[in-house]
Structure formats: structure tokens, C-alpha cells
Design a protein around this motif. Structure first.
Motif, PDB file in Angstrom:
ATOM      1  N   THR A 149      50.217  24.944-110.509  1.00  7.00           N
ATOM      2  CA  THR A 149      49.845  23.523-110.526  1.00  7.00           C
ATOM      3  C   THR A 149      51.075  22.632-110.613  1.00  7.00           C
ATOM      4  O   THR A 149      50.973  21.472-110.984  1.00  7.00           O
ATOM      5  N   GLY A 151      53.062  20.898-108.789  1.00 10.34           N
ATOM      6  CA  GLY A 151      53.182  19.571-108.187  1.00 10.34           C
ATOM      7  C   GLY A 151      52.169  18.566-108.739  1.00 10.34           C
ATOM      8  O   GLY A 151      52.324  17.367-108.566  1.00 10.34           O
ATOM      9  N   GLY A 152      51.099  19.070-109.362  1.00 10.97           N
ATOM     10  CA  GLY A 152      50.069  18.184-109.890  1.00 10.97           C
ATOM     11  C   GLY A 152      49.258  17.485-108.804  1.00 10.97           C
ATOM     12  O   GLY A 152      48.629  16.467-109.047  1.00 10.97           O
ATOM     13  N   ARG A 153      49.275  18.045-107.564  1.00 13.36           N
ATOM     14  CA  ARG A 153      48.484  17.450-106.485  1.00 13.36           C
ATOM     15  C   ARG A 153      47.009  17.733-106.707  1.00 13.36           C
ATOM     16  O   ARG A 153      46.644  18.626-107.479  1.00 13.36           O
ATOM     17  N   ARG A 154      46.165  17.002-105.987  1.00  8.84           N
ATOM     18  CA  ARG A 154      44.733  17.131-106.213  1.00  8.84           C
ATOM     19  C   ARG A 154      44.232  18.549-105.917  1.00  8.84           C
ATOM     20  O   ARG A 154      43.482  19.134-106.699  1.00  8.84           O
ATOM     21  N   VAL A 157      45.367  20.993-108.579  1.00 13.41           N
ATOM     22  CA  VAL A 157      44.613  20.900-109.825  1.00 13.41           C
ATOM     23  C   VAL A 157      43.258  21.585-109.666  1.00 13.41           C
ATOM     24  O   VAL A 157      42.824  22.342-110.531  1.00 13.41           O
ATOM     25  N   ARG A 158      42.622  21.368-108.502  1.00  9.48           N
ATOM     26  CA  ARG A 158      41.314  21.970-108.270  1.00  9.48           C
ATOM     27  C   ARG A 158      41.405  23.498-108.291  1.00  9.48           C
ATOM     28  O   ARG A 158      40.674  24.175-108.996  1.00  9.48           O
TER      29      ARG A 158
END
Lengths: 497, 151
Positions: A149, A151-154, A157-158
């Protein structure tokens, strides 16, 4: 000497992770620390393998307490072999990451977390204590949660959620299994367990065999516990996916081999069940791969499919079967990492890894074409590449044990594997030149990727070719390791003198 | 005593499993916490009967408690604490990005499930349009139903 040598593959990366954390502002220093620590790991791993092969299993006890009370680190041939293969892959992937724009350059946490991951992987191979194995898994997995996770992109995260939750459930199940084993036998030391578990009633022994299979089956992504893998792996940064694909599921397979041979008595082994699981894993994995349209997702489904071959080898519980499973394991660690690194190069060179959006890469960047073609053909089992030797030894072992159905499935699946490799080849490497986005630097525009990316991938391709050239000695080593596993007296007496 | 704790373990595992099957990440996290507690309690119970604190020189005639499962449970608690903190951060990030903590479907899977044959590029391009339409529909209705409609 082994007292110092055995903890090194764990202690070195951990210490380096601390140093790397302190050097968070200086990226060149972090790189230096990481590469130095992992190179030292390669040397330590080779020394451990040579020692284990020459003089049998060696044990070291941590904290001044002897087994079964203290935590023991044990290195037999299987452990040595795993360490020796994992170390160069970890090193090559780190070098790849330093050359790739994005994650490694933007995130100061990448290097420390990656080194903790390396330490966790090495500890899982080395530990001789079931609870310590849980701790090793948690080290490795917590690091992998952060990396997947990062980069913390959507989408990260999913997929990260699925990944974390499924692994947490597996870990909790492992803790519960350890609790039950301790209640039944009064020990968590694997060598000690091997002796004591035989005194339990038959039903309880089979229950433990199945519990351990489920726990490590989730980690190894066998059917039907694989669904989290193709979902979560592709969204991580390429270098991270490569090391996950190469090593994390294989740690699960290693634990399957270790626990099913050491802690399950020959009469209690769920052979038919494991053969069925192996065949289903191969088929479902490869069918999933055929349906995909993205290189990374195709390869992720192939991870699952290839796990089936290893489980098939293990399920035979013969010297030939276990040796074949180990040879396959070694091959897959190198091949899968290489293929995912090439997928990363495709992504870098063409701006996408979707087959519909890229094309003609073999004409544009012939080097990248070769870097993909060799491991892809090897994965499909084309002679004389290393994957062929591994596949042949699995099938040969299956024939020897009359596991006709599983062997038939294995052969059919390797044809389907070839099909989906040609699908990637036809989609991304042949045809009209199609690119979504051009890389920004001159080197990448000319050759497809930066120098560290190409060099590290090429090094892994050379390593996989070397596995084919030295297949004979390697198979003999695997056979010696398998013989050790099936009569673990040397292992047990190394831990409990 | 031990029966009560054993029942507690069973209750924690079953409640945790029920919460795990929900779609909201916060519930899943609480479920994982409960299952984790169940596992820790199981570890603690595996040490057998209660006894006095196992300090050398203070035990005397009495039977000491088994210190090993307690050490194991402590380790497991610390690990679970760290990972739960990470999961909460992940749930918070999900809420930041989507305003919700529902676990979403794998879009790529849905896209492939909607495809009959995946051979040609035109079809893949069609699929992309389809899924864009689907995503637009989905954001207005918020259900899985539009998938059939789009087909």
C-alpha cells in the motif's frame, strides 16, 4: 562457527534496516546500506548451504537457552537451498527498484521496510520453532502490508485491505494451531514436536496435519484459498510485486514441506487430498490466467497455477517427489521474479501493462524481448531451459508413484501455460508498435529501461539459465535434502542432542 | 473455570467470524480483534491449570503456572496491536479517498466476468467503454445490478 553464521541472514538485514531508517534523508546511503547488507546475505547463505551439505544439519540457540525452551535456528540442506536462492533474488529486486522511477525515490520508508521483509523471509527459512515461525511470518507480512500500500493510491488501499485481512486471518489461525499443539504436546519446538506428536491419538494427529495444511495453504495460495493473490499483487509497485511473487508464496510452500514431513507421521499424511488440491490449483490458476488481459494479472494467476506443481511433488512424499518439488520451488523463485520484473519494464517502456494498449516491444526494444522470452519459455517448460528440467522431474516422480490423473493434469496445464505466455508475447511484443506513454530518460527510450533495471533482470535471467546448466548437481542436492526430510533423525538430533 | 474460558474462546471466535463477513472495514477490524483475542485466550488456556507465579525460589511446594503460553500470548498481542493500528490507518485512508470504508469489488474481475471471449482488441476496447458506463451507472445507483443491464 554456526552460532555466528546462522543468525546472520536475519540479523544483517534487520540491523541494516535500522541504519537505513537513520539515513532516511540520504537516498544514496540507503541504497549502499541495502545492497551491502543483501550482498552479505548472499555470502552467508552460500556458507550455510555448503556447511549443511557437507556436515549435516546445524543448530544455533538464541538467548542462551537450549532447545526445546529457547528459540533454535536450524539449517539443513532445504533451508540452505532456500536461503541461497532467496538472497540473490532479494538483491536483484532491490537493484531493480533503485533504477525505477517512482516508489523507491519518493518513499524514504521503502529501503528499511524492504530489508525487514528480507529478514522475515530468511527467518522463516531458518527457524526451528513454530511460534518463532509465526513471528517471522508477521515480520515478513507486516513489511509486505506497508509495501503493497506504499503509494496510498485508491486501488492499492482496496487491494491492500483484502491482502491484510486474509493474511491476518491466516496468522490468527496459525496462533490458534500453535495453542492447540502446545496444549496437546507441551512444546512448540519443531524437532521436539516431531517426537511428541506421534504419541497423540490418530484423529488428533490428522486434525493437526490438516490445520497446518490450511494455515500454510493460505500463505502458499493453493486452491481454494488463492483468491486474494491475483487481486492484490498486481497493484503493488513492480519491484514489490516481483519479490512477493518470487518469495512470499514460496515461503508458504517451504513451510508446507517442512511441517508435513517433520511433524506429520507417514501414515497420517493427507496424500489423496493433497493430490486433488494440487490438480485443482494447477487447473484453476491457469484458466484464470487465460482470461486475463493484463501482463501482471496473467503472471499473478500463473503464480497460483505453478504452486500446484509443487504441492503435487510434496503430496507424493517420496524422495523423487520432494526433490522435484524443491527443484521446482527454486526455479519458480527465480522465474517468477524475473517475469514480473520484465512486466515492470514493459510498464516502464510503454506506459501500461495491458495487452490491448501495448505492442511491438520486441521490435522497439529487442533486449526487453529477450529478457521476457527466456523466462517465459522456461516457465512453460520448453527444453533445454530450467523450467523443463523442473517440470520433467515432477512428472517423472508422479509416474513413479502412479499418480496418473495428477500427472495428466500437470501436462495439460503446461500446454495452457505456453498458450498464455504466447498471448503475452503476441499482445505486447509482436504486432504494431503501440505505446501509451514514453519514458522520460534517454536510456529508457533507447533500450526500454534504465541500466539498473536491465542489469538486475538480466542477472536473474542468467541465474535461471545457470539453473538449467547445473540442473544435475542441483537435482542431486535436492535429492539429498529430500532424503533428509523423509528421515529427519539428523535434523532432530542437531536440535536435541 | 476452564470451561468458562473455553466457552469465551468459542464465543469470541464465532462473533469475530460473523463480523469478518461484513462489508465495512471497521466491522472487519473489530471482528479481527475479537478473533485475535480468542486465539490469545486459547494460547493462555493451552498452559493447563492455574498456579502460583513461576519465580525461582518463591514456588516452594505449590505448583507454578506454565509461563510459556503467557509469553507467547504477550508476543501475539503486541503483534496484533501493531497490525490493527495499520489496518485502522488503512481504513482512514480509504475513508479519505472514497468517503466510505466499504470493501470494493475487484473491478478487473468484474470486467473479465462480463466478457464472453477476450481475444480481440476491439472487444477489449468495447469492454472498457462498457465498464466506464457501468462505473457511471454504479455511482448513481450504487449496486451490482447495472452489470446485467449493460450487457
Amino acid at each position: 562457527m554456526m552460532r555466528v553464521l546462522l543468525p546472520l541472514p536475519v540479523v544483517l538485514p534487520l540491523f541494516a534496516a535500522g541504519c537505513s531508517m537513520a539515513a532516511a534523508r540520504r537516498r544514496w546511503l540507503q541504497r549502499l546500506i541495502g545492497i551491502a547488507a543483501l550482498s552479505a546475505c548472499v555470502a552467508a547463505a552460500v556458507a550455510i548451504l555448503l556447511h549443511a551439505d557437507r556436515e549435516g544439519p546445524a543448530a544455533a540457540f538464541m538467548g542462551g537457552w537450549d532447545a526445546p525452551v529457547g528459540i533454535s535456528l536450524v539449517a539443513d540442506r532445504l533451508t540452505g537451498l532456500m536461503l541461497v536462492v532467496a538472497a540473490p533474488v532479494l538483491l536483484a529486486v532491490l537493484v531493480f527498484a533503485t533504477g525505477q522511477p517512482g516508489t523507491e525515490k519518493e518513499q524514504p520508508a521503502f529501503h528499511p521496510v524492504y530489508l525487514v521483509l528480507a529478514a522475515g523471509i530468511n527467518l522463516s527459512f531458518l527457524t526451528g520453532d513454530l511460534f518463532n515461525l509465526f513471528v517471522a511470518f508477521e515480520m515478513m507480512l507486516t513489511a509486505s502490508y506497508v509495501l503493497i500500500t506504499i503509494g496510498g493510491r485508491r486501488d492499492q488501499v482496496r487491494t491492500g485491505m483484502t491482502y491484510v485481512v486474509i493474511n491476518l486471518i491466516a496468522s490468527t489461525l496459525l496462533v490458534a494451531t500453535i495453542g492447540l499443539l502446545y496444549a496437546a504436546t507441551g512444546t512448540v519446538n519443531m524437532a521436539d514436536l516431531a517426537g511428541r506428536i506421534g504419541h497423540l491419538p490418530g484423529g488428533v494427529r490428522v486434525a493437526f496435519a490438516l490445520l497446518l495444511f490450511v494455515v500454510f495453504g493460505i500463505k502458499a495460495a493453493v486452491f481454494p484459498l488463492f483468491f486474494w493473490l491475483p487481486d492484490s499483487y498486481p497493484s503493488a509497485p513492480t519491484a514489490v510485486t516481483a519479490v512477493f511473487a518470487g518469495l512470499l508464496t514460496k515461503v508458504g510452500v517451504y513451510c508446507l514441506i517442512r511441517t508435513q514431513t517433520l511433524m506429520v507421521a507417514p501414515g497420517d499424511r493427507p496424500i489423496g487430498f493433497m493430490l486433488a488440491i494440487a490438480a485443482l490449483t494447477m487447473v484453476v490458476g491457469v484458466l484464470g490466467a487465460i482470461a486475463q488481459n493484463d501482463i501482471k494479472r496473467i503472471l499473478s494467476f500463473h503464480i497460483v497455477s505453478q504452486i500446484g506443481y509443487m504441492v503435487l511433488g510434496i503430496a507424493l512424499f517420496s524422495v523423487a517427489g520432494l526433490a522435484a518439488a524443491m527443484l521446482y520451488l527454486v526455479n519458480q523463485i527465480v522465474l517468477k521474479s524475473t517475469l514480473l520484473l520484465t512486466a515492470g519494464i514493459v510498464d516502464h517502456a510503454a506506459g501500461s501493462s495491458r495487452l490491448a494498449e501495448v505492442g511491438g516491444l520486441a521490435r522497439r526494444h529487442p533486449i526487453v524481448g529477450w529478457l521476457f522470452l527466456l523466462p517465459a519459455l522456461s516457465l512453460a517448460g520448453i527444453p533445454p531451459l530450467s523450467g523443463f528440467v523442473a517440470k520433467l522431474s515432477v512428472i517423472d516422480a508422479g509416474f513413479a508413484d502412479h499418480a496418473w490423473i495428477a500427472v495428466g493434469v500437470a501436462i495439460a496445464v503446461s500446454i495452457l501455460t505456453l498458450y498464455s505466455m504466447t498471448k503475452i508475447w503476441g499482445g505486447a511484443f509482436w504486432g504494431e508498435v503501440e505505446v501509451v506513454a514514453e519514458p522520460s530518460d534517454a536510456m529508457s527510450r533507447r533500450y526500454g529501461a534504465t541500466a539498473p533495471m536491465l542489469a538486475s533482470t538480466a542477472a536473474l535471467v542468467v541465474l535461471s539459465l545457470a539453473l538449467a546448466v547445473f540442473a544435475g548437481p542441483l537435482l542431486e542436492l535436492c535429492q539429498r535434502a529430500a532424503a533428509d526430510l523423509l528421515s529427519p533423525t539428523a535434523y532432530i538430533s542437531a536440535v536435541l542432542p | 473455570m476452564s470451561l468458562v474460558l473455553a466457552l469465551c474462546t468459542a464465543l469470541l471466535f464465532s462473533l469475530g467470524t460473523w463480523l469478518l463477513l461484513q462489508r465495512r472495514l471497521t466491522r472487519i477490524i473489530i471482528g479481527l480483534g475479537l478473533i485475535g483475542h480468542g486465539a490469545n485466550l486459547l494460547l493462555l488456556l493451552s498452559g493447563g491449570r492455574r498456579g502460583v507465579a513461576p519465580f525461582i525460589g518463591q514456588i516452594g511446594e505449590r505448583t507454578p503456572a506454565d509461563p510459556m503460553p503467557q509469553a507467547l500470548a504477550l508476543t501475539a498481542i503486541v503483534i496484533a496491536f501493531g497490525v490493527t493500528a495499520f489496518l485502522l490507518a488503512l481504513a482512514y485512508r480509504s475513508w479519505q479517498l472514497t468517503g466510505d470504508d466499504l470493501v470494493e469489488d475487484d473491478l478487473e474481475d468484474r470486467r473479465i466476468a462480463a466478457t464472453r471471449s477476450t481475444a480481440s482488441d476491439e472487444e477489449v476496447a468495447d469492454q472498457r467503454e462498457l465498464s466506464a458506463a457501468e462505473a457511471a451507472l454504479e455511482s448513481s445507483t450504487g449496486g451490482a445490478a447495472p452489470l446485467e443491464e449493460a450487457e
